[in-house]
Design a protein around this motif. Sequence first.
Motif, PDB file in Angstrom:
ATOM      1  N   SER A  62      50.367  41.241  41.014  1.00 33.69           N
ATOM      2  CA  SER A  62      49.047  40.713  40.680  1.00 33.69           C
ATOM      3  C   SER A  62      48.275  40.409  41.961  1.00 33.69           C
ATOM      4  O   SER A  62      48.810  40.504  43.064  1.00 33.69           O
ATOM      5  CB  SER A  62      49.182  39.431  39.848  1.00 33.69           C
ATOM      6  OG  SER A  62      49.659  38.378  40.650  1.00 33.69           O
ATOM      7  N   ALA A  63      47.022  40.024  41.790  1.00 34.00           N
ATOM      8  CA  ALA A  63      46.176  39.705  42.941  1.00 34.00           C
ATOM      9  C   ALA A  63      46.747  38.557  43.762  1.00 34.00           C
ATOM     10  O   ALA A  63      46.570  38.503  44.973  1.00 34.00           O
ATOM     11  CB  ALA A  63      44.772  39.358  42.456  1.00 34.00           C
ATOM     12  N   ARG A  64      47.461  37.646  43.122  1.00 31.38           N
ATOM     13  CA  ARG A  64      47.984  36.472  43.824  1.00 31.38           C
ATOM     14  C   ARG A  64      49.355  36.692  44.442  1.00 31.38           C
ATOM     15  O   ARG A  64      49.736  35.935  45.332  1.00 31.38           O
ATOM     16  CB  ARG A  64      48.039  35.273  42.879  1.00 31.38           C
ATOM     17  CG  ARG A  64      46.660  34.698  42.628  1.00 31.38           C
ATOM     18  CD  ARG A  64      46.730  33.434  41.791  1.00 31.38           C
ATOM     19  NE  ARG A  64      45.496  32.689  41.958  1.00 31.38           N
ATOM     20  CZ  ARG A  64      45.363  31.622  42.732  1.00 31.38           C
ATOM     21  NH1 ARG A  64      46.385  31.160  43.397  1.00 31.38           N
ATOM     22  NH2 ARG A  64      44.213  31.011  42.833  1.00 31.38           N
ATOM     23  N   ALA A  81      32.418  35.326  51.387  1.00 31.00           N
ATOM     24  CA  ALA A  81      32.977  35.077  50.060  1.00 31.00           C
ATOM     25  C   ALA A  81      34.009  36.172  49.806  1.00 31.00           C
ATOM     26  O   ALA A  81      33.918  37.269  50.366  1.00 31.00           O
ATOM     27  CB  ALA A  81      31.881  35.115  49.005  1.00 31.00           C
ATOM     28  N   VAL A  82      34.996  35.873  48.958  1.00 37.41           N
ATOM     29  CA  VAL A  82      36.065  36.835  48.689  1.00 37.41           C
ATOM     30  C   VAL A  82      36.348  36.866  47.189  1.00 37.41           C
ATOM     31  O   VAL A  82      36.553  35.826  46.568  1.00 37.41           O
ATOM     32  CB  VAL A  82      37.370  36.463  49.438  1.00 37.41           C
ATOM     33  CG1 VAL A  82      38.448  37.510  49.175  1.00 37.41           C
ATOM     34  CG2 VAL A  82      37.127  36.296  50.928  1.00 37.41           C
ATOM     35  N   GLY A  83      36.379  38.070  46.644  1.00 36.67           N
ATOM     36  CA  GLY A  83      36.744  38.250  45.247  1.00 36.67           C
ATOM     37  C   GLY A  83      38.098  38.927  45.148  1.00 36.67           C
ATOM     38  O   GLY A  83      38.307  39.980  45.753  1.00 36.67           O
ATOM     39  N   LEU A  84      39.036  38.308  44.436  1.00 38.42           N
ATOM     40  CA  LEU A  84      40.342  38.919  44.170  1.00 38.42           C
ATOM     41  C   LEU A  84      40.298  39.481  42.757  1.00 38.42           C
ATOM     42  O   LEU A  84      40.189  38.739  41.789  1.00 38.42           O
ATOM     43  CB  LEU A  84      41.466  37.886  44.256  1.00 38.42           C
ATOM     44  CG  LEU A  84      41.974  37.482  45.619  1.00 38.42           C
ATOM     45  CD1 LEU A  84      43.125  36.487  45.485  1.00 38.42           C
ATOM     46  CD2 LEU A  84      42.412  38.685  46.427  1.00 38.42           C
ATOM     47  N   VAL A  85      40.382  40.787  42.661  1.00 36.27           N
ATOM     48  CA  VAL A  85      40.271  41.463  41.365  1.00 36.27           C
ATOM     49  C   VAL A  85      41.627  41.563  40.690  1.00 36.27           C
ATOM     50  O   VAL A  85      42.606  41.982  41.295  1.00 36.27           O
ATOM     51  CB  VAL A  85      39.692  42.886  41.550  1.00 36.27           C
ATOM     52  CG1 VAL A  85      39.694  43.646  40.221  1.00 36.27           C
ATOM     53  CG2 VAL A  85      38.299  42.822  42.142  1.00 36.27           C
ATOM     54  N   GLU A  86      41.651  41.175  39.443  1.00 37.82           N
ATOM     55  CA  GLU A  86      42.815  41.414  38.593  1.00 37.82           C
ATOM     56  C   GLU A  86      42.394  42.441  37.564  1.00 37.82           C
ATOM     57  O   GLU A  86      41.240  42.458  37.127  1.00 37.82           O
ATOM     58  CB  GLU A  86      43.268  40.118  37.926  1.00 37.82           C
ATOM     59  CG  GLU A  86      44.651  40.204  37.352  1.00 37.82           C
ATOM     60  CD  GLU A  86      45.676  40.630  38.388  1.00 37.82           C
ATOM     61  OE1 GLU A  86      45.976  41.843  38.431  1.00 37.82           O
ATOM     62  OE2 GLU A  86      46.159  39.779  39.130  1.00 37.82           O
TER      63      GLU A  86
END
Length: 145
Positions: A62-64, A81-86
């Motif tokens: 997963s993203a994490r 800014a940061v986007g973590l895509v799932e």
Amino acid sequence: EFLRGLPKPTRLSYGESEAQHVELFRPADTERLLASVGEDGGAGALPTVVIVHGGFFKDKWSARNTQTASLVPFLLERGLAVGLVEYRRRGMPGGTYPGPEEDVTAALAAVAARPEVDASRMVVVGHSAGATLAIAACERARAAG
């Protein structure tokens, strides 16, 4: 572990599945950064890096819990800014082609629509399977105009 101690992200859902979301992290000093961008006549929004994780399209990754999460603190410290895509993965309903590609395309649109994100300064980064999805989603977005 890489995300421990960071400001709580905003969760952006872009579909009905639990896996269809983006965690949008903003730098700790977002208000100052937004004000300084606005003073210079800019859009009043932050440059943003959107990260699409890899993992063989398997649902155990997963993203994490992949190494791409280690980029988040580094980028936040630099005012991005940061986007973590799932996205849906193999073993999940909709997790085979074209589901993951459609998910990442929708995730990018959700991030770009946020007022704190300057979509004209948004970069998409992917690793392994995530790189494939990032390229495909960017091409879909480009083709759509």
